[in-house]
Design a protein around this motif. Structure first.
Motif, PDB file in Angstrom:
ATOM      1  N   ILE A  14      53.731  64.913  37.759  1.00  0.00           N
ATOM      2  CA  ILE A  14      53.898  63.494  37.450  1.00  0.00           C
ATOM      3  C   ILE A  14      55.370  63.126  37.588  1.00  0.00           C
ATOM      4  O   ILE A  14      56.247  63.812  37.046  1.00  0.00           O
ATOM      5  CB  ILE A  14      53.402  63.186  36.028  1.00  0.00           C
ATOM      6  CG1 ILE A  14      51.899  63.451  35.931  1.00  0.00           C
ATOM      7  CG2 ILE A  14      53.714  61.742  35.649  1.00  0.00           C
ATOM      8  CD1 ILE A  14      51.339  63.315  34.534  1.00  0.00           C
ATOM      9  N   TYR A  15      55.644  62.067  38.310  1.00  0.00           N
ATOM     10  CA  TYR A  15      57.023  61.632  38.509  1.00  0.00           C
ATOM     11  C   TYR A  15      57.418  60.638  37.432  1.00  0.00           C
ATOM     12  O   TYR A  15      56.716  59.671  37.160  1.00  0.00           O
ATOM     13  CB  TYR A  15      57.185  60.991  39.886  1.00  0.00           C
ATOM     14  CG  TYR A  15      58.548  60.357  40.095  1.00  0.00           C
ATOM     15  CD1 TYR A  15      59.708  61.126  40.012  1.00  0.00           C
ATOM     16  CD2 TYR A  15      58.679  58.992  40.351  1.00  0.00           C
ATOM     17  CE1 TYR A  15      60.960  60.565  40.182  1.00  0.00           C
ATOM     18  CE2 TYR A  15      59.928  58.422  40.539  1.00  0.00           C
ATOM     19  CZ  TYR A  15      61.066  59.208  40.452  1.00  0.00           C
ATOM     20  OH  TYR A  15      62.314  58.648  40.620  1.00  0.00           O
ATOM     21  N   ASP A  16      58.569  60.869  36.816  1.00  0.00           N
ATOM     22  CA  ASP A  16      59.143  59.984  35.809  1.00  0.00           C
ATOM     23  C   ASP A  16      60.584  59.720  36.208  1.00  0.00           C
ATOM     24  O   ASP A  16      61.413  60.619  36.179  1.00  0.00           O
ATOM     25  CB  ASP A  16      59.069  60.638  34.429  1.00  0.00           C
ATOM     26  CG  ASP A  16      59.715  59.791  33.336  1.00  0.00           C
ATOM     27  OD1 ASP A  16      60.154  58.665  33.631  1.00  0.00           O
ATOM     28  OD2 ASP A  16      59.786  60.274  32.186  1.00  0.00           O
ATOM     29  N   ARG A  17      60.877  58.495  36.560  1.00  0.00           N
ATOM     30  CA  ARG A  17      62.222  58.171  37.047  1.00  0.00           C
ATOM     31  C   ARG A  17      63.299  58.519  36.019  1.00  0.00           C
ATOM     32  O   ARG A  17      64.436  58.823  36.385  1.00  0.00           O
ATOM     33  CB  ARG A  17      62.300  56.693  37.410  1.00  0.00           C
ATOM     34  CG  ARG A  17      63.637  56.298  38.025  1.00  0.00           C
ATOM     35  CD  ARG A  17      63.557  54.932  38.660  1.00  0.00           C
ATOM     36  NE  ARG A  17      64.824  54.535  39.253  1.00  0.00           N
ATOM     37  CZ  ARG A  17      64.988  53.504  40.067  1.00  0.00           C
ATOM     38  NH1 ARG A  17      63.937  52.770  40.392  1.00  0.00           N
ATOM     39  NH2 ARG A  17      66.165  53.200  40.561  1.00  0.00           N
ATOM     40  N   ALA A  18      62.950  58.500  34.741  1.00  0.00           N
ATOM     41  CA  ALA A  18      63.928  58.819  33.708  1.00  0.00           C
ATOM     42  C   ALA A  18      64.277  60.305  33.694  1.00  0.00           C
ATOM     43  O   ALA A  18      65.271  60.700  33.084  1.00  0.00           O
ATOM     44  CB  ALA A  18      63.403  58.396  32.336  1.00  0.00           C
ATOM     45  N   ASP A  19      63.469  61.127  34.353  1.00  0.00           N
ATOM     46  CA  ASP A  19      63.724  62.568  34.415  1.00  0.00           C
ATOM     47  C   ASP A  19      64.074  62.947  35.846  1.00  0.00           C
ATOM     48  O   ASP A  19      63.186  63.077  36.695  1.00  0.00           O
ATOM     49  CB  ASP A  19      62.478  63.339  33.950  1.00  0.00           C
ATOM     50  CG  ASP A  19      62.651  64.847  34.073  1.00  0.00           C
ATOM     51  OD1 ASP A  19      63.785  65.302  34.335  1.00  0.00           O
ATOM     52  OD2 ASP A  19      61.646  65.574  33.920  1.00  0.00           O
ATOM     53  N   SER A  22      62.082  65.581  37.765  1.00  0.00           N
ATOM     54  CA  SER A  22      60.684  65.375  38.145  1.00  0.00           C
ATOM     55  C   SER A  22      60.552  64.956  39.609  1.00  0.00           C
ATOM     56  O   SER A  22      59.568  65.293  40.272  1.00  0.00           O
ATOM     57  CB  SER A  22      60.024  64.344  37.226  1.00  0.00           C
ATOM     58  OG  SER A  22      60.570  63.051  37.414  1.00  0.00           O
ATOM     59  N   GLY A  23      61.532  64.228  40.139  1.00  0.00           N
ATOM     60  CA  GLY A  23      61.501  63.863  41.558  1.00  0.00           C
ATOM     61  C   GLY A  23      61.671  65.083  42.434  1.00  0.00           C
ATOM     62  O   GLY A  23      60.979  65.246  43.446  1.00  0.00           O
ATOM     63  N   GLU A  78      62.556  54.039  44.635  1.00  0.00           N
ATOM     64  CA  GLU A  78      62.066  54.410  43.305  1.00  0.00           C
ATOM     65  C   GLU A  78      62.142  55.922  43.076  1.00  0.00           C
ATOM     66  O   GLU A  78      61.940  56.396  41.965  1.00  0.00           O
ATOM     67  CB  GLU A  78      60.622  53.933  43.119  1.00  0.00           C
ATOM     68  CG  GLU A  78      59.622  54.556  44.089  1.00  0.00           C
ATOM     69  CD  GLU A  78      58.203  54.096  43.824  1.00  0.00           C
ATOM     70  OE1 GLU A  78      58.025  53.160  43.020  1.00  0.00           O
ATOM     71  OE2 GLU A  78      57.276  54.666  44.422  1.00  0.00           O
ATOM     72  N   LEU A  79      62.411  56.670  44.118  1.00  0.00           N
ATOM     73  CA  LEU A  79      62.571  58.128  44.054  1.00  0.00           C
ATOM     74  C   LEU A  79      63.456  58.528  45.224  1.00  0.00           C
ATOM     75  O   LEU A  79      63.323  57.971  46.312  1.00  0.00           O
ATOM     76  CB  LEU A  79      61.206  58.810  44.149  1.00  0.00           C
ATOM     77  CG  LEU A  79      61.116  60.344  44.157  1.00  0.00           C
ATOM     78  CD1 LEU A  79      59.715  60.780  43.683  1.00  0.00           C
ATOM     79  CD2 LEU A  79      61.398  60.972  45.511  1.00  0.00           C
TER      80      LEU A  79
END
Length: 302
Positions: A14-19, A22-23, A78-79
């Motif tokens: 799962i991608y979370d921009r705050a982490d 994760s990207g 966004e990533l």
């Protein structure tokens, strides 16, 4: 002894921009699914001792994704990560003799293009490095890999002449450092000192601290002839509380004052600062910028 099993996620992360990690994890997962990434296989014996085995593609080179500061992301992305492609061991330059094996140039050219196409098939936008990667100068080649929101097209690349440098910029095989020129980091440090803001370079300054580091040339703006990655950390008295995550009183003024000083000093020295699209605030641990010097425009004759 148990069967070999792959270490790492078996389903899409799962991608979370705050982490930021994760990207990187998501792109590395897709690289493995495409047969272009590395894998670690593990198994245990009857005594519970674990054994690891490193697996890389054969004949294709191997790809690895790395975290990239948001200050260097294309606008609207966004990533975004960088992906380093490393050629097969048999087609790498020999450090002892400086010899480049036959077929290395073709291997680089065809496999980099094929890697880009594979990632584009999954909806990523892929950009080449702004300088020509070559086995005669570099150990790896690099791609900028990013994803735009649904329905938003990726940015348009500059023309080939605006994007590509005429020759590789240090460091590389044939020129390990910037000497006798000043490195991008030295340009920024000198600008701060000349503006009387050398205290930003100190670890315990009441104005916070600045660190400047290399940034891959893949993300240098096309007009830059020097570019570095600058990070500013607030003074300890104005950092977020590690337990609550909340900034202390006065943090807003501290951030505004210090970042304003930095902008004025660097802009006054002819340097350009590029930040992420989301504004920085005391809710962040630090602030990141690309700082670069634009190349002098080419003169034209009548």
């Amino acid at each position: 002894m148990s069967e070999w099993t792959r270490e790492g996620p078996v389903t899409e992360p799962i991608y979370d921009r705050a982490d930021p990690q994760s990207g990187r994890a998501l792109v590395n997962f897709h690289l493995r699914e495409l047969g272009l990434g590395e894998s670690w296989l593990i198994r245990a014996d009857a005594d519970g001792q674990r054994f690891c085995r490193h697996v890389v593609p054969q004949g294709l080179g191997v790809c690895r994704a790395y975290v990239l500061t948001e200050a260097a992301w294309p606008e609207g992305a966004e990533l975004c990560v960088t992906v380093a492609w490393t050629p097969d061991a048999a087609l790498r330059r020999d450090d002892r003799t400086d010899r480049v094996p036959d077929g290395a140039e073709d291997h680089w050219r065809t496999r980099i293009a094929a890697t880009a196409q594979a990632l584009e098939s999954l909806g990523y936008a892929v950009e080449p490095s702004r300088f020509r990667c070559s086995p005669r100068y570099h150990f790896t080649a690099e791609l900028l890999v990013y994803r735009m929101p649904a329905g938003v097209p990726p940015r348009q690349l500059p023309t080939a002449t605006a994007w590509a440098l005429s020759e590789p910029v240090p460091p590389h095989y044939r020129r390990n450092g910037w000497y006798p020129e000043r490195s991008p980091q030295e340009v920024v440090r000198d600008a701060l000192r000349k503006a009387g803001l050398g205290f930003f370079l100190q670890d315990r300054s009441p104005f916070g601290r600045v660190g400047v580091r290399d940034i891959t040339q893949t993300v240098w703006p096309p007009e830059a002839d020097r570019c570095t990655w600058l990070t500013w950390w607030p003074a300890a008295a104005f950092a977020r509380d590690p337990d609550t995550g909340l900034p202390p009183a006065g943090a807003e003024d501290h951030w505004h004052e210090c970042l304003d000083h930095l902008h004025q000093a660097l802009s006054g020295a002819g340097l350009v600062l590029r930040s992420r699209s989301r504004p920085w605030s005391p809710a962040d641990d630090n602030a990141d910028f690309l700082v670069y010097r634009a190349a002098a425009p080419l003169s034209t004759s009548e």
